[in-house]
Scaffold this active site. Structure first.
Site, PDB file in Angstrom:
ATOM      1  CB  CYS A 233      -0.972  -0.027   1.179  1.00 28.23           C
ATOM      2  SG  CYS A 233      -2.340   1.136   1.021  1.00 28.23           S
TER       3      CYS A 233
ATOM      4  CG  HIS B 145      -3.698  -3.805   2.816  1.00 30.07           C
ATOM      5  ND1 HIS B 145      -2.770  -3.374   3.736  1.00 30.07           N
ATOM      6  CD2 HIS B 145      -4.255  -2.687   2.286  1.00 30.07           C
ATOM      7  CE1 HIS B 145      -2.765  -2.048   3.770  1.00 30.07           C
ATOM      8  NE2 HIS B 145      -3.653  -1.609   2.904  1.00 30.07           N
TER       9      HIS B 145
ATOM     10  CD  GLU C  64      -1.373  -6.727   4.872  1.00 31.37           C
ATOM     11  OE1 GLU C  64      -1.654  -5.569   5.214  1.00 31.37           O
ATOM     12  OE2 GLU C  64      -0.763  -6.997   3.813  1.00 31.37           O
TER      13      GLU C  64
END
Length: 528
Positions: A342, A469, A471
């Site tokens: 990001c 993102h 994750e």
């Protein structure tokens, strides 16, 4: 639909999330379709704009009960099957003003869905003061009493403790909390959180929940749980180490980067390495710190220079951004494996523009609105005058524009990926050609080809940035490809992995090829 509500008492951070996900895992391993809901008692037009160091006041909508029922029915599996069980984690601590409206909502909810379809797991603390060494039950008794007074009766009491519960302690909790001894579950400290599902399984949690909620379970060998145990055992035997420098703004509170840390752990475990995260406050890398606190400055740079790889996660605000750019510049010049997520990707664009393209004032309009080289700009739908409710949020599709992209290979040579986004600024598409002429490629773009989603740099082992993102979709038995690539490169295994067709050696693999939450998908080699 069966609902399992997980509440917590005594202290915050007791482990409700670990318990909720562990219960979901062992139920899934029984052949059930499971989904989950996490509820936090926050109020704001956009709670995502808060600093992780902040807390806010509570809020609840009038329609929460209907919302829970609606969300619980949404399939989270590739097969589109409606879930059979919904595990609901209620944030906060019983007794706090923040969670009161939610407790009342679920008090009513249990009657709406009927007893056979609702059960409550309460996670509490059994402290053991060093002065006496005795396990104390009073905090748990008080917490359960308060929960009962609010209209919810726990079916299972999960006791967090430093050492295994003594039988006398378990019986005392059973007697004064109005449950059978088998309903008091010991969740003692273990070597790895991945052992918690196994701990619950050993104490008959699956059997109790299935009997209590009349759930249909299949009596067969559970390959998923077998693989999970194998993974847990391996996590205790790791000998090789790999270190990642996490350069961020909120490093004093590790939970600020909880998802990022878990994604790194998943990937390190997948390559059979023990992970060391070097937390670096990005502001400590800046020249001002050298003048004001030289010791802190040199310590930060020593951490960065000694790491095997560099990660710059997301964030908002100008503080520390120049330090992040310094870290990115170092990783690029020294050819250290780098992943920017990001804001980390956006700052990689700024760094390249300044130091390679020669645009000294290149910046994001978030930090320098008057820059002559605005390489990162407001998105058209973003209102600069209002922070809340203006992000580009949720799952979006990224199309790979290059057949030779490293990240594309890590995703299994996919033509596109669907990942979650959370940002309000983007790379300026009008300047794209200046970067690509110098080997800085935008290998992933949105469906319209207007937003830059993935960057890669020529002549570098692993210099990758992603606007999304990744994750948030990483799992212990299926790590996120961008993070997995970073760990492979940091451990010196990326090239051999790619040459083998994106496969690890049998010694290094345990993962499930599927990201489905359907029961017991094919267990195979780690191949995305």
């Amino acid at each position: 639909m069966k609902y399992i509500l997980v509440t917590g008492g005594v202290i915050s951070g007791i482990g409700k999330g670990i318990i909720a996900s562990s219960v979901g895992l062992i139920l899934k391993s029984c052949g059930l379709h499971v989904t989950a809901i996490k509820i936090d008692p926050y109020i704001n037009i956009d709670a995502g704009t808060f600093s992780p160091y902040e807390h806010v006041v509570p809020h609840i909508t009038d329609a929460i009960q209907e919302w829970v029922v609606k969300q619980a029915k949404i399939s989270v599996d590739d097969d589109g099957v409606e879930p059979q069980v919904c595990v609901i984690e209620l944030g906060g601590t019983v007794g706090d003003i923040e969670s009161m409206p939610f407790i009342e909502a679920f008090r009513q909810f249990q009657f709406k869905v009927k007893r056979d379809n609702f059960c409550n797991i309460h996670v509490s603390l059994v402290p053991q003061p060093s002065a006496t060494g005795e396990q104390k039950t009073k905090p748990t008794q008080n917490s359960v009493r308060e929960l009962r007074g609010l209209g919810l009766s726990p079916d299972l009491i999960m006791c967090r403790c430093a050492t295994p519960l003594e039988n006398a302690v378990k019986e005392k909790i059973s007697m004064f909390c109005h449950v059978e001894p088998t309903q008091v579950i010991c969740v003692a400290d273990v070597s790895s959180i991945y052992r918690v599902p196994l701990l619950l399984e050993e104490q008959g949690v699956v059997g109790y929940i299935c009997q209590r909620l009349d759930l249909p379970i299949e009596m067969r060998a559970r390959k998923m749980l077998t693989k999970w145990k194998e993974m847990s055992d391996r996590s205790d035997r790791l000998l090789e180490h790999v270190s990642i420098a996490l350069v961020g703004k909120y490093t004093k509170f590790s939970d600020s980067y909880a998802s990022v840390i878990k994604a790194l752990e998943h990937s390190a475990l997948a390559i059979n390495h023990k992970l060391e995260i070097k937390f670096i406050d990005s502001a400590d890398l800046e020249p001002n710190t050298l003048q004001e606190e030289p010791v802190k400055y040199h310590e930060a740079w020593q951490k960065l220079c000694s790491a095997d790889g560099v990660l710059v996660p997301g964030g908002f605000g100008v503080r520390g951004t120049e330090g992040k750019i310094q870290a990115i510049s170092w990783a690029r010049k020294k050819k250290k494996p780098f992943l920017g997520v990001c804001l980390g990707m956006q700052l990689a664009v700024c760094e390249f523009a300044r130091n390679v393209l020669g645009w000294q004032d290149a910046n994001s309009t978030e930090f320098h609105p008057e820059s002559k080289h605005p390489v990162v700009i407001d998105m058209p739908e973003h209102n600069p005058g209002q922070m809340g409710g203006t992000m580009r949020l949720g799952k979006r599709r990224t199309i790979f524009k290059s057949n030779t992209s490293i990240l594309r290979k890590l995703y299994g040579d996919a033509e596109y990926v669907d990942e979650r986004h959370r940002h309000r600024f983007e790379v300026n598409p009008e300047l794209k050609h200046h970067f690509e002429e110098r080997g800085f490629h935008f290998v992933g773009q949105d469906v319209e080809g207007e937003r830059m989603e993935v960057i890669e740099l020529d002549d570098h082992a692993y210099f990758v940035g992603v606007q999304y993102h990744p994750e948030f979709t990483s799992r212990p038995i299926k790590p996120s490809p961008p993070y997995f690539g970073l760990l492979l490169a940091a451990a010196g295994k990326l090239q051999s992995y790619l040459q083998k067709g994106c496969r690890l050696s049998p010694r290094d693999t345990y993962s499930d090829r599927s990201d489905s939450s359907s029961p017991d998908s094919e267990i195979a080699e780690l191949k995305f």
